[in-house]
Design a protein around this motif. Structure first.
Motif, PDB file in Angstrom:
ATOM      1  N   SER A 185       6.246  10.734 -11.543  1.00  0.00           N
ATOM      2  CA  SER A 185       7.090  11.422 -12.161  1.00  0.00           C
ATOM      3  C   SER A 185       8.336  11.262 -12.884  1.00  0.00           C
ATOM      4  O   SER A 185       9.423  11.753 -13.396  1.00  0.00           O
ATOM      5  CB  SER A 185       7.440  12.452 -10.987  1.00  0.00           C
ATOM      6  N   ARG A 186       8.588   9.974 -12.614  1.00  0.00           N
ATOM      7  CA  ARG A 186       9.990   9.088 -13.165  1.00  0.00           C
ATOM      8  C   ARG A 186       9.230   8.177 -14.363  1.00  0.00           C
ATOM      9  O   ARG A 186      10.494   7.337 -14.643  1.00  0.00           O
ATOM     10  CB  ARG A 186      10.596   8.360 -11.933  1.00  0.00           C
ATOM     11  N   GLY A 187       8.435   8.210 -14.668  1.00  0.00           N
ATOM     12  CA  GLY A 187       8.120   7.598 -15.920  1.00  0.00           C
ATOM     13  C   GLY A 187       7.455   6.271 -15.697  1.00  0.00           C
ATOM     14  O   GLY A 187       7.457   5.389 -16.661  1.00  0.00           O
ATOM     15  N   PHE A 188       6.894   6.061 -14.589  1.00  0.00           N
ATOM     16  CA  PHE A 188       6.336   4.665 -14.462  1.00  0.00           C
ATOM     17  C   PHE A 188       4.792   4.988 -13.824  1.00  0.00           C
ATOM     18  O   PHE A 188       4.472   5.808 -13.021  1.00  0.00           O
ATOM     19  CB  PHE A 188       7.127   3.917 -13.044  1.00  0.00           C
ATOM     20  N   ARG A 189       3.949   3.875 -14.338  1.00  0.00           N
ATOM     21  CA  ARG A 189       2.412   4.220 -14.076  1.00  0.00           C
ATOM     22  C   ARG A 189       2.044   2.744 -13.433  1.00  0.00           C
ATOM     23  O   ARG A 189       2.192   1.800 -13.874  1.00  0.00           O
ATOM     24  CB  ARG A 189       1.706   4.387 -15.375  1.00  0.00           C
ATOM     25  N   VAL A 190       1.528   3.083 -12.296  1.00  0.00           N
ATOM     26  CA  VAL A 190       1.037   1.950 -11.475  1.00  0.00           C
ATOM     27  C   VAL A 190      -0.375   1.397 -12.188  1.00  0.00           C
ATOM     28  O   VAL A 190      -1.362   2.042 -12.142  1.00  0.00           O
ATOM     29  CB  VAL A 190       0.613   2.012  -9.988  1.00  0.00           C
ATOM     30  N   ALA A 191      -0.056   0.449 -13.107  1.00  0.00           N
ATOM     31  CA  ALA A 191      -1.376  -0.031 -13.843  1.00  0.00           C
ATOM     32  C   ALA A 191      -2.330  -0.871 -13.044  1.00  0.00           C
ATOM     33  O   ALA A 191      -3.479  -0.970 -13.488  1.00  0.00           O
ATOM     34  CB  ALA A 191      -0.963  -1.029 -14.974  1.00  0.00           C
ATOM     35  N   ALA A 192      -1.965  -1.694 -12.080  1.00  0.00           N
ATOM     36  CA  ALA A 192      -2.751  -2.609 -11.259  1.00  0.00           C
ATOM     37  C   ALA A 192      -2.253  -2.928 -10.004  1.00  0.00           C
ATOM     38  O   ALA A 192      -0.995  -3.032  -9.744  1.00  0.00           O
ATOM     39  CB  ALA A 192      -3.005  -4.024 -12.002  1.00  0.00           C
ATOM     40  N   ALA A 248       1.022  -1.161  -0.090  1.00  0.00           N
ATOM     41  CA  ALA A 248       0.131   0.075  -0.033  1.00  0.00           C
ATOM     42  C   ALA A 248       0.913   1.258   0.056  1.00  0.00           C
ATOM     43  O   ALA A 248       0.540   2.273  -0.703  1.00  0.00           O
ATOM     44  CB  ALA A 248      -0.880  -0.079   1.207  1.00  0.00           C
ATOM     45  N   ALA A 249       1.902   1.254   0.803  1.00  0.00           N
ATOM     46  CA  ALA A 249       2.962   2.499   0.763  1.00  0.00           C
ATOM     47  C   ALA A 249       3.618   2.462  -0.582  1.00  0.00           C
ATOM     48  O   ALA A 249       3.635   3.696  -0.930  1.00  0.00           O
ATOM     49  CB  ALA A 249       3.967   2.193   1.847  1.00  0.00           C
ATOM     50  N   LEU A 250       3.871   1.531  -1.150  1.00  0.00           N
ATOM     51  CA  LEU A 250       4.298   1.707  -2.540  1.00  0.00           C
ATOM     52  C   LEU A 250       3.414   2.198  -3.688  1.00  0.00           C
ATOM     53  O   LEU A 250       3.588   3.009  -4.435  1.00  0.00           O
ATOM     54  CB  LEU A 250       4.928   0.164  -3.122  1.00  0.00           C
ATOM     55  N   ALA A 274      -4.732   3.993  -2.943  1.00  0.00           N
ATOM     56  CA  ALA A 274      -4.015   5.101  -3.884  1.00  0.00           C
ATOM     57  C   ALA A 274      -5.096   5.449  -4.866  1.00  0.00           C
ATOM     58  O   ALA A 274      -4.502   5.861  -6.077  1.00  0.00           O
ATOM     59  CB  ALA A 274      -3.093   4.922  -4.344  1.00  0.00           C
ATOM     60  N   GLY A 275      -6.250   5.102  -4.845  1.00  0.00           N
ATOM     61  CA  GLY A 275      -7.276   5.409  -5.969  1.00  0.00           C
ATOM     62  C   GLY A 275      -7.379   4.492  -6.883  1.00  0.00           C
ATOM     63  O   GLY A 275      -8.083   4.559  -8.241  1.00  0.00           O
ATOM     64  N   ILE A 276      -6.826   3.145  -6.843  1.00  0.00           N
ATOM     65  CA  ILE A 276      -6.908   2.050  -7.533  1.00  0.00           C
ATOM     66  C   ILE A 276      -7.268   0.908  -6.811  1.00  0.00           C
ATOM     67  O   ILE A 276      -6.916   0.400  -5.956  1.00  0.00           O
ATOM     68  CB  ILE A 276      -5.353   1.655  -7.988  1.00  0.00           C
ATOM     69  N   PRO A 277      -8.386   0.350  -7.492  1.00  0.00           N
ATOM     70  CA  PRO A 277      -9.078  -0.830  -6.939  1.00  0.00           C
ATOM     71  C   PRO A 277      -8.200  -2.061  -6.796  1.00  0.00           C
ATOM     72  O   PRO A 277      -7.545  -2.189  -8.213  1.00  0.00           O
ATOM     73  CB  PRO A 277     -10.289  -1.250  -7.587  1.00  0.00           C
ATOM     74  N   VAL A 278      -7.931  -2.461  -5.616  1.00  0.00           N
ATOM     75  CA  VAL A 278      -7.131  -3.967  -5.486  1.00  0.00           C
ATOM     76  C   VAL A 278      -8.029  -5.055  -6.424  1.00  0.00           C
ATOM     77  O   VAL A 278      -9.137  -5.358  -6.428  1.00  0.00           O
ATOM     78  CB  VAL A 278      -7.006  -4.363  -4.097  1.00  0.00           C
ATOM     79  N   GLN A 279      -7.191  -5.775  -7.254  1.00  0.00           N
ATOM     80  CA  GLN A 279      -7.790  -6.943  -8.024  1.00  0.00           C
ATOM     81  C   GLN A 279      -7.076  -8.290  -7.312  1.00  0.00           C
ATOM     82  O   GLN A 279      -6.293  -8.315  -7.040  1.00  0.00           O
ATOM     83  CB  GLN A 279      -7.504  -6.898  -9.587  1.00  0.00           C
ATOM     84  N   HIS A 280      -7.991  -9.428  -7.538  1.00  0.00           N
ATOM     85  CA  HIS A 280      -7.638 -10.727  -6.878  1.00  0.00           C
ATOM     86  C   HIS A 280      -6.492 -11.382  -7.743  1.00  0.00           C
ATOM     87  O   HIS A 280      -6.362 -11.161  -8.900  1.00  0.00           O
ATOM     88  CB  HIS A 280      -8.749 -11.586  -6.987  1.00  0.00           C
ATOM     89  N   ALA A 281      -5.750 -12.052  -7.123  1.00  0.00           N
ATOM     90  CA  ALA A 281      -4.560 -12.934  -7.628  1.00  0.00           C
ATOM     91  C   ALA A 281      -4.925 -13.764  -8.680  1.00  0.00           C
ATOM     92  O   ALA A 281      -3.899 -14.084  -9.463  1.00  0.00           O
ATOM     93  CB  ALA A 281      -3.409 -13.470  -6.704  1.00  0.00           C
ATOM     94  N   ASP A 282      -6.149 -14.265  -8.570  1.00  0.00           N
ATOM     95  CA  ASP A 282      -6.643 -15.059  -9.716  1.00  0.00           C
ATOM     96  C   ASP A 282      -6.512 -14.682 -11.000  1.00  0.00           C
ATOM     97  O   ASP A 282      -6.249 -15.359 -12.121  1.00  0.00           O
ATOM     98  CB  ASP A 282      -7.942 -15.604  -9.441  1.00  0.00           C
ATOM     99  N   ASP A 283      -6.680 -13.373 -11.250  1.00  0.00           N
ATOM    100  CA  ASP A 283      -6.414 -12.738 -12.432  1.00  0.00           C
ATOM    101  C   ASP A 283      -5.277 -12.038 -12.866  1.00  0.00           C
ATOM    102  O   ASP A 283      -5.107 -11.213 -13.642  1.00  0.00           O
ATOM    103  CB  ASP A 283      -7.760 -11.534 -12.451  1.00  0.00           C
ATOM    104  N   LEU A 284      -4.383 -12.493 -12.124  1.00  0.00           N
ATOM    105  CA  LEU A 284      -2.840 -12.021 -12.266  1.00  0.00           C
ATOM    106  C   LEU A 284      -2.619 -11.905 -13.860  1.00  0.00           C
ATOM    107  O   LEU A 284      -2.060 -10.903 -14.598  1.00  0.00           O
ATOM    108  CB  LEU A 284      -1.611 -12.537 -11.548  1.00  0.00           C
TER     109      LEU A 284
END
Length: 255
Positions: free
Chosen positions: A116-123, A106-108, A137-147
Motif C-alpha cells: 500500500s506504500r509503493g513497495f513490492r516484496v520481490a523475493a 517472516a513477520a516483515l 506470505a505466499g512467496i517461496p523462499v530462495q537460497h542465498a546462493d542465488d542472491l
C-alpha cells in the motif's frame, strides 16, 4: 525508529534537508488518514498535531516542496498526498528483497503495509537449505546462493537485512555488489558500505533502552516530587555511555 548512516550530502540536490525528508513520511501518514476519512482540507496546526511536529516546522518543510497552502483554507489533502508521495518516490513500484527469513524476516514478509506504500516484496532469501521453496506470505523462499541473480532478475535497488549480526556484513557486501544501493538493516550490528549506498538501521534493543531511561527518570520524579533525589544513584549507563552488546555505543536518537 529507523536510524543510520547516510553517505550522501546532508542536503539533497533539490535543496531539501535530510531532516525534512525524514518527516515527510509522518506527514504522508497523517494526510492518508485524513484522505481515508474524506477530509478535503487541513490547517497547518491540525496536520502538525497529527504528525507530531510544530506548525512552524511543518510550514518550513512544505516550503521546500513549493506548497504553501491557502490562507484561511489550509492545505488540500489529496494534492499534498500526491505531492509528498511523488517527492518520496512512491508513485512508482519499488521491488524489495528480504534476506534472512527467521521470525523477524517472516513477520516483515507478512507485513501488509509494503504494497500500500509503493513497495513490492520481490523475493525472500535465506541461507538455510531447508527453507528453500517454503512459501512465506505466499512467496517461496530462495537460497542465498542465488542472491545476485535474484537481485538482477528483479531489478532490486532496496534490500532488507534481517539476518543474525554475524552474517549481516557479508549479506550487505553481496547486495551492494549486486547493485543494491539502499539497505534497511534490522541486524544488531553496524554495517560498512561504500559512498552512494544509504543504510537505515532499526535496532529494537536501543529503542527499549531509551524507553527504559525515560521510565527510570519518571519513576525518580514520582518519588521525589519532580525535584530529583541527590542521594539517588546516577541514571544507569546502559542508555547513555555503556557499550552495547555488540561493542558499539548505543546512540540516543534525535527527537
Amino acid at each position: 525508529m529507523a536510524t543510520g548512516r547516510n553517505h550522501r550530502p546532508a542536503t539533497r540536490s533539490r535543496g531539501i534537508p535530510e531532516a525534512t525528508v525524514a518527516r515527510l513520511p509522518l506527514y504522508l501518514r497523517a494526510l492518508t488518514a485524513l484522505s481515508e476519512r474524506s477530509v478535503p482540507t487541513v490547517s497547518s496546526e491540525e496536520l502538525a498535531a497529527a504528525a507530531g511536529v510544530n506548525s512552524a516546522k511543518l510550514r518550513k518543510d512544505f516550503s521546500y516542496l513549493g506548497s504553501y497552502g491557502t490562507r484561511g483554507v489550509g492545505y488540500d489533502v489529496e494534492y499534498l498526498v500526491y505531492q509528498i508521495s511523488r517527492e518520496l518516490g512512491l508513485t512508482q513500484d519499488w521491488p524489495v528483497v528480504i534476506v534472512g527469513i527467521g521470525n523477524l524476516g517472516a513477520a516483515l514478509a507478512n507485513y501488509g503495509g509494503f504494497a500500500s506504500r509503493g513497495f513490492r516484496v520481490a523475493a525472500l532469501i535465506d541461507a538455510d537449505p531447508a527453507m528453500a521453496g517454503t512459501p512465506v506470505a505466499g512467496i517461496p523462499v530462495q537460497h542465498a546462493d542465488d542472491l545476485e541473480r535474484i537481485v538482477g532478475d528483479n531489478g532490486v535497488s532496496i534490500g532488507v537485512i534481517s539476518t543474525p549480526a554475524g552474517a549481516a556484513q557479508q549479506v550487505c557486501d553481496r547486495l551492494v555488489a549486486a547493485g543494491v544501493t539502499s539497505i534497511l538493516n534490522f541486524a544488531p550490528t553496524v554495517l560498512s558500505v561504500p559512498d552512494g549506498v544509504d543504510v537505515r538501521k532499526v535496532d529494537l534493543s536501543i529503542e527499549l533502552q531509551i524507553l527504559a531511561f525515560h521510565e527510570q527518570r519518571k519513576a525518580v520524579e514520582d518519588t521525589t516530587g519532580g525535584a530529583g533525589d541527590p542521594a539517588a544513584p546516577p541514571v544507569r549507563a546502559a542508555a547513555t555511555d555503556r557499550k552495547g552488546p555488540d561493542g558499539d555505543m548505543p546512540a540516543v536518537m534525535p527527537a
